[in-house]
Design a protein around this motif. Structure first.
Motif: not given
Length: 186
Positions: A108, A37-38
């Motif tokens: 990220n 997931d993020e």
């Protein structure tokens, strides 16, 4: 524990770590960057996190070994705080999450396979430092920790903490690999 046995065990662990990292170099970039997931790390983010710790600890250890004025002794006795930190890094049955510091969090970021190469290079440096540590006191040489220059650990405890931290994230990488395989199959 006998200093030589302690160092030998850490050398063996580091060799295994290098072997695991070498396998990662064969992976496709899609596998290395797959995320559950993020807010989860991918494999490269785990490796980059470890590289950032290596960028702190390896020069610190190298400098202290180079400037040490104490010789090795037969026994290494872990300190209370050092033993606690080292044990706290070991992965549990269910991987316990820990908050990471902002400067060590690569979430990220755009990363590529050079992250794995850097990690492997750091592990070879670690092997060299472990070998050099046979000539200095694992008990008397003190290493500042990354979160506070006011706290320092015995060299032996620092090695164990640092390597346990790597083992912890390699377990995390194994979990990501198994989740990625399930995701690619479905």
């Amino acid at each position: 524990m006998q200093s030589e046995k302690f160092i030998t065990a850490l050398l063996e662990q580091t060799e295994k770590i290098i072997q695991q990292a070498e396998k990662l170099k064969t992976y496709d970039l899609n596998v290395l960057t797959w995320k559950e997931d993020e807010i989860s790390w991918n494999i490269l983010e785990c490796m980059e996190h470890l590289n950032r710790y290596g960028n702190f600890y390896l020069p610190e250890i190298e400098n202290k070994i180079k400037n040490a004025d104490s010789s090795s002794e037969i026994e290494f006795k872990s300190g209370l705080i050092g033993s606690y930190f080292a044990k706290s890094m070991l992965p549990k049955e269910k991987l316990n999450k820990m908050k990471t510091f902002k400067d060590k969090n690569p979430l990220n970021e755009k990363l590529d396979k050079t992250v794995v190469d850097q990690f492997i290079k750091q592990q070879f440096k670690l092997l060299d430092l472990l070998k050099q540590s046979r000539n200095v006191s694992l008990n008397k040489v003190k290493i500042s920790i990354s979160i506070s220059r006011l706290i320092s650990l015995k060299l032996g405890d620092t090695f164990e903490f640092y390597i346990n931290h790597i083992i912890r994230h390699l377990k995390q990488i194994e979990k990501i690999q198994s989740l990625a395989k399930i995701s690619y199959i479905n």
